[in-house]
Design a protein around this motif. Structure first.
Motif, PDB file in Angstrom:
ATOM      1  N   PHE A   9       0.821  -1.216   0.000  1.00  0.00           N
ATOM      2  CA  PHE A   9       0.000   0.000   0.000  1.00  0.00           C
ATOM      3  C   PHE A   9       0.852   1.262   0.000  1.00  0.00           C
ATOM      4  O   PHE A   9       0.312   2.377   0.067  1.00  0.00           O
ATOM      5  N   GLU A  10       2.190   1.114  -0.032  1.00  0.00           N
ATOM      6  CA  GLU A  10       3.056   2.294   0.011  1.00  0.00           C
ATOM      7  C   GLU A  10       2.795   3.194  -1.188  1.00  0.00           C
ATOM      8  O   GLU A  10       2.769   2.714  -2.333  1.00  0.00           O
ATOM      9  N   PHE A  12      -0.035   4.994  -1.435  1.00  0.00           N
ATOM     10  CA  PHE A  12      -1.483   5.247  -1.509  1.00  0.00           C
ATOM     11  C   PHE A  12      -1.790   6.676  -1.055  1.00  0.00           C
ATOM     12  O   PHE A  12      -1.233   7.154  -0.061  1.00  0.00           O
ATOM     13  N   THR A  13      -2.698   7.340  -1.750  1.00  0.00           N
ATOM     14  CA  THR A  13      -3.231   8.617  -1.276  1.00  0.00           C
ATOM     15  C   THR A  13      -4.456   8.320  -0.395  1.00  0.00           C
ATOM     16  O   THR A  13      -4.897   7.157  -0.302  1.00  0.00           O
ATOM     17  N   HIS A  16      -7.116   6.416  -2.289  1.00  0.00           N
ATOM     18  CA  HIS A  16      -6.885   4.980  -2.436  1.00  0.00           C
ATOM     19  C   HIS A  16      -7.187   4.238  -1.136  1.00  0.00           C
ATOM     20  O   HIS A  16      -7.796   3.167  -1.151  1.00  0.00           O
ATOM     21  N   CYS A  17      -6.741   4.839  -0.010  1.00  0.00           N
ATOM     22  CA  CYS A  17      -6.960   4.192   1.292  1.00  0.00           C
ATOM     23  C   CYS A  17      -8.451   4.002   1.542  1.00  0.00           C
ATOM     24  O   CYS A  17      -8.892   2.940   1.979  1.00  0.00           O
ATOM     25  N   PHE A  20      -9.940   1.338  -0.637  1.00  0.00           N
ATOM     26  CA  PHE A  20      -9.348   0.037  -0.353  1.00  0.00           C
ATOM     27  C   PHE A  20      -9.888  -0.542   0.944  1.00  0.00           C
ATOM     28  O   PHE A  20      -9.974  -1.753   1.117  1.00  0.00           O
ATOM     29  N   ASP A 115     -10.288   2.213 -10.949  1.00  0.00           N
ATOM     30  CA  ASP A 115      -9.220   3.160 -10.578  1.00  0.00           C
ATOM     31  C   ASP A 115      -7.859   2.543 -10.926  1.00  0.00           C
ATOM     32  O   ASP A 115      -7.176   1.983 -10.060  1.00  0.00           O
ATOM     33  N   LEU A 118      -4.685   2.883  -8.754  1.00  0.00           N
ATOM     34  CA  LEU A 118      -4.579   1.973  -7.606  1.00  0.00           C
ATOM     35  C   LEU A 118      -3.818   0.712  -8.032  1.00  0.00           C
ATOM     36  O   LEU A 118      -2.913   0.251  -7.331  1.00  0.00           O
ATOM     37  N   ILE A 121      -0.027   1.409  -8.564  1.00  0.00           N
ATOM     38  CA  ILE A 121       0.751   1.496  -7.314  1.00  0.00           C
ATOM     39  C   ILE A 121       0.981   0.100  -6.735  1.00  0.00           C
ATOM     40  O   ILE A 121       2.104  -0.266  -6.367  1.00  0.00           O
ATOM     41  N   ILE A 122      -0.080  -0.707  -6.684  1.00  0.00           N
ATOM     42  CA  ILE A 122       0.041  -2.050  -6.105  1.00  0.00           C
ATOM     43  C   ILE A 122       1.028  -2.897  -6.910  1.00  0.00           C
ATOM     44  O   ILE A 122       1.920  -3.542  -6.349  1.00  0.00           O
TER      45      ILE A 122
END
Lengths: 154, 154
Positions: A9-10, A12-13, A16-17, A20, A115, A118, A121-122
């Motif tokens: 999750f590093e 994440f804005t 996103h949090c 999620f 999205d 998301l 990033i993952i």
């Protein structure tokens, strides 16, 4: 309530949090309990909140060879749930009584369709983790090679 | 003119291909030529169109240990350009005279900012490639372990 700490999750804005958060379920497992077996359909991704989980590969019907023990909070496993053909390539067993966050693959994929950032990033975090593991393997090869060179000198 | 065949581009739609096409430059290199060295800042991603490229890691100042030779069209390297801290973890040298497609990291990152789905597809393909390499490593460990068990039986 916050998202569990997880390397995946590093970056994440807050947006996103928030989206999620609804994807995560909490579970517990007892020491020695199998979470999944190599070859099973990979429907879930796991993050460790507390405890430790062992990843193993089967040598034959009788022997399971340990590959690694994930101990620290924030480690994740079941990553085959993120990569086609979605089949676990290792088995997972609780090494201690543990608390886990579980993410359902289908729900996650649905969210990524809505999205893609998301997903970006993952998958970036996942690729970074895999690259780190490959580097560790290469480091071991270097050490073996150096030992071999020393042996040949004497 | 089409995008070069590359495992990183699998799953691209026409839209992705079109915007990606402008990011690619073509280059050639002679057998034995170094493309980059371990520890260099990773500014470029490479796809092999023709030829073969060797990836190596340095054991000390004098010895470079070969890790793999990428031969087939569609293989890619310089993947550290996609993952922070953007430092090549291996060296690359042309194993044969080769034709390569080169993608500049900054231009690619700029494009991904505009189209995160593009980034999601690329990073998914990258993670899949790394996972495949990790599986190969585990397979080798299994083979060594089985050999060891046989030796102990006799």
């Amino acid at each position: 309530m916050n998202l569990p700490t997880c390397k995946l999750f590093e970056g994440f804005t807050n947006r996103h949090c928030e989206c999620f958060f609804d994807l995560i379920e909490e579970t517990t497992c007892k020491q020695g309990e199998w979470l999944f077996r190599e070859g099973d359909s990979a429907e879930q991704l796991y993050c460790i909140r507390k405890g430790a989980v062992e990843l193993l590969t089967s040598i034959d019907d009788a022997i399971e060879l340990p590959i690694t023990i994930l101990r620290s909070e924030g480690n994740f496993f079941g990553t085959s749930s993120l990569i086609a053909p979605y089949t676990y390539s290792l088995s997972a067993r609780a090494y201690q009584d543990s608390e886990l966050s579980v993410i359902n693959r289908e729900k996650l994929m649905h969210q990524i369709d809505r999205d893609p950032e998301l997903g970006y990033i993952i998958m970036s975090n996942l690729a970074k983790t895999f690259l780190d593991r490959l580097k560790e393997t290469r480091q071991e090869i270097k050490i073996h090679f150096k030992s071999l060179m020393k042996m040949m000198q004497y």
